[in-house]
Structures are given as structure tokens and as C-alpha cells.
Design a protein around this motif. Structure first.
Motif, PDB file in Angstrom:
ATOM      1  N   ARG A 202       0.791  -1.340  -0.013  1.00 12.14           N
ATOM      2  CA  ARG A 202       0.007   0.008   0.002  1.00 12.14           C
ATOM      3  C   ARG A 202       0.788   1.115  -0.023  1.00 12.14           C
ATOM      4  O   ARG A 202       0.485   2.316  -0.737  1.00 12.14           O
ATOM      5  CB  ARG A 202      -0.831   0.010   1.131  1.00 12.14           C
ATOM      6  CG  ARG A 202      -1.769  -1.340   1.243  1.00 12.14           C
ATOM      7  CD  ARG A 202      -3.239  -0.923   0.579  1.00 12.14           C
ATOM      8  NE  ARG A 202      -3.042  -1.289  -0.850  1.00 12.14           N
ATOM      9  CZ  ARG A 202      -2.975  -2.468  -1.527  1.00 12.14           C
ATOM     10  NH1 ARG A 202      -3.075  -3.538  -0.817  1.00 12.14           N
ATOM     11  NH2 ARG A 202      -2.828  -2.403  -2.870  1.00 12.14           N
ATOM     12  N   VAL A 203       1.819   1.100   0.842  1.00 19.88           N
ATOM     13  CA  VAL A 203       2.724   2.507   0.930  1.00 19.88           C
ATOM     14  C   VAL A 203       4.336   2.157   0.716  1.00 19.88           C
ATOM     15  O   VAL A 203       4.684   0.842   1.107  1.00 19.88           O
ATOM     16  CB  VAL A 203       2.543   3.139   2.255  1.00 19.88           C
ATOM     17  CG1 VAL A 203       1.180   3.666   2.427  1.00 19.88           C
ATOM     18  CG2 VAL A 203       2.920   2.352   3.363  1.00 19.88           C
ATOM     19  N   ASP A 204       5.036   2.835   0.504  1.00 19.27           N
ATOM     20  CA  ASP A 204       6.646   2.667   0.193  1.00 19.27           C
ATOM     21  C   ASP A 204       7.444   2.763   1.445  1.00 19.27           C
ATOM     22  O   ASP A 204       8.485   2.290   1.400  1.00 19.27           O
ATOM     23  CB  ASP A 204       7.074   3.647  -0.941  1.00 19.27           C
ATOM     24  CG  ASP A 204       6.512   3.583  -2.109  1.00 19.27           C
ATOM     25  OD1 ASP A 204       6.400   2.252  -2.489  1.00 19.27           O
ATOM     26  OD2 ASP A 204       6.426   4.584  -2.953  1.00 19.27           O
ATOM     27  N   GLY A 205       6.801   3.224   2.718  1.00 27.89           N
ATOM     28  CA  GLY A 205       7.624   3.508   3.785  1.00 27.89           C
ATOM     29  C   GLY A 205       6.750   3.926   4.814  1.00 27.89           C
ATOM     30  O   GLY A 205       5.882   4.437   4.770  1.00 27.89           O
ATOM     31  N   LYS A 206       7.500   4.440   6.076  1.00 24.39           N
ATOM     32  CA  LYS A 206       7.027   4.896   7.230  1.00 24.39           C
ATOM     33  C   LYS A 206       6.375   6.486   6.793  1.00 24.39           C
ATOM     34  O   LYS A 206       5.457   6.708   7.293  1.00 24.39           O
ATOM     35  CB  LYS A 206       8.159   4.809   8.372  1.00 24.39           C
ATOM     36  CG  LYS A 206       7.342   5.308   9.504  1.00 24.39           C
ATOM     37  CD  LYS A 206       8.544   5.268  10.498  1.00 24.39           C
ATOM     38  CE  LYS A 206       7.901   5.949  11.927  1.00 24.39           C
ATOM     39  NZ  LYS A 206       9.072   6.003  12.936  1.00 24.39           N
ATOM     40  N   ASP A 207       7.184   7.350   6.121  1.00 21.82           N
ATOM     41  CA  ASP A 207       6.849   8.619   5.872  1.00 21.82           C
ATOM     42  C   ASP A 207       5.487   8.711   5.048  1.00 21.82           C
ATOM     43  O   ASP A 207       4.598   9.550   5.276  1.00 21.82           O
ATOM     44  CB  ASP A 207       7.888   9.210   5.225  1.00 21.82           C
ATOM     45  CG  ASP A 207       9.409   9.369   6.244  1.00 21.82           C
ATOM     46  OD1 ASP A 207       9.115   9.387   7.401  1.00 21.82           O
ATOM     47  OD2 ASP A 207      10.333   9.735   5.768  1.00 21.82           O
ATOM     48  N   GLU A 208       5.504   7.823   4.028  1.00 18.74           N
ATOM     49  CA  GLU A 208       4.303   7.778   3.499  1.00 18.74           C
ATOM     50  C   GLU A 208       3.030   7.299   3.784  1.00 18.74           C
ATOM     51  O   GLU A 208       2.088   8.197   3.904  1.00 18.74           O
ATOM     52  CB  GLU A 208       4.435   6.938   1.773  1.00 18.74           C
ATOM     53  CG  GLU A 208       3.512   7.182   0.877  1.00 18.74           C
ATOM     54  CD  GLU A 208       3.710   6.356  -0.228  1.00 18.74           C
ATOM     55  OE1 GLU A 208       3.542   6.995  -1.399  1.00 18.74           O
ATOM     56  OE2 GLU A 208       3.941   5.176  -0.391  1.00 18.74           O
TER      57      GLU A 208
END
Length: 215
Positions: free
Chosen positions: A58-64
């Protein structure tokens, strides 16, 4: 406000949507407990019961993920501001009642959500998307309370009511945000002095709006 799909690959199946919702809720819960930099994706997955692979789908990482969480959280905040503004409009009459109600209303909403908002505000300076969404949300929400003050415009004695109202809202928000440690400089004030702060802010703002400068 952008939608969550602006920062994540939207799940198409019902089960996937439910899993992603659990990820968002788990992140919010953890932000209420600890600072953003103390939370890991592995912990979020464990709390939500969703695999790391599904999260990265769903997302590329923690910040996203934080950007997605911010969108959802600020949507809810907007609803709460609307409800509080409507309550004040129904219960408060005149500047003497509206001003302390606005001060208390804004303070309550900020205090209840301080730990989560702090994560967004501290991340904002290094994340344009977080910063932009936060500013837009604050402007939209404060406008709901500003309208309450404008409705009492006939009572305001300041020669420039619009400027006085804007300055008053800036004072209220900045003071409360600093007390709650929402910025990188302020710190959480003593809990016992919170109600005193709200009372003093209400008195100061009311006095300012009723003040006639000698110039």
C-alpha cells in the motif's frame, strides 16, 4: 484536503481495505502513546495484525504512511471542529459568552489530539505534503470559529474588527500550541494550569476585542 489515495496505492478488495484501515488505526493509536520516531513499521504491523508485505503493498515506507494517516486524522478533526462550532453557535450568546467558548473549544480539541498532531507538526518542516495539509486543515478549522466571532461583530470596539479577530485567533492557537508542546520549542505545561490558561486567554481576547486604541 487530499485523499488517502494521493499517498498510497488504494486497495481494491474489501479484505485489503479492512487491513489498510487497521494499519491506519494502529498507527494513530501508537502516535497517541509515543513519538513518531519511536515507532517502527514492524510494530505497526504487529499492532494491526497485518503482514509487512501487505503494508508495503500500500505504501513505500513509514513517511508515506504518516501522510496517509494525517489525511484520515485531519478529516476527523474537521468533523469535530464543525460539531464544536455548531454547539457554540447554539449555546453561546454575545461576545462575552462566545469568546471563552471558542477558547475552550479550540483548547479541548488540541489537547485531546495533541500527541498525534505533534507528530505532524514536527514532521512538517521536512515534508512538504505534511506541511501543506496541516496548514490547510488549520485554516479551514479556525475559519469555523472565526465565523462565530464575526457574528458578534457589532459588539467589537476595535477599529479594525477583521484584523482584531485574526490576531485573537492567532494568539489563542499559538499560546495553546506552545503549552501543549505541538512545536519544536514549547513543552507540555503543568496540567493544573491548563484551565487557568484558558480563563486568562478568554479574558485577554475579550478585553482586546472590546478595547478602543487611542490612535
Amino acid at each position: 484536503m487530499p485523499s488517502t489515495s494521493a499517498h498510497a496505492r488504494a486497495p481494491k478488495q474489501g479484505r485489503s481495505r479492512q487491513s489498510f484501515e487497521r494499519i491506519i488505526e494502529a498507527t494513530i493509536d501508537l502516535l497517541r502513546e509515543r513519538a513518531y520516531d519511536q515507532i517502527t513499521l514492524a510494530e505497526i504491523c504487529q499492532r494491526s495484525g497485518v503482514s509487512t508485505g501487505s503494508l508495503y503493498g500500500r505504501v513505500d515506507g513509514k513517511d508515506e504512511l504518516l501522510r496517509v494517516v494525517q489525511v484520515r486524522f485531519l478529516e476527523r478533526m474537521g468533523e469535530r471542529f464543525t460539531e464544536e462550532a455548531e454547539r457554540i453557535a447554539q449555546e453561546a450568546r454575545g461576545l462575552e459568552q462566545v469568546v471563552p467558548a471558542v477558547v475552550a473549544g479550540l483548547g479541548t480539541l488540541l489537547k485531546e489530539n495533541a500527541s498525534v498532531l505533534r507528530a505532524f507538526m514536527l514532521r512538517g518542516p521536512s515534508d512538504a505534503a505534511i506541511n501543506s495539509a496541516g496548514r490547510q486543515s488549520a485554516e479551514d478549522n479556525h475559519a469555523k470559529f472565526i465565523r462565530l466571532l464575526r457574528a458578534c461583530g457589532a459588539e467589537i470596539r476595535h477599529p479594525n474588527p477583521e484584523r482584531a479577530i485574526d490576531s485573537a485567533m492567532l494568539l489563542i492557537y499559538a499560546t495553546q500550541a506552545r503549552f501543549l508542546g505541538l512545536d519544536s520549542v514549547g513543552g507540555m505545561g503543568e496540567a493544573s494550569s491548563w484551565n487557568e490558561l484558558l480563563t486568562d486567554l478568554g479574558d485577554m481576547v475579550l478585553a482586546f476585542l472590546l478595547f478602543v486604541p487611542k490612535r
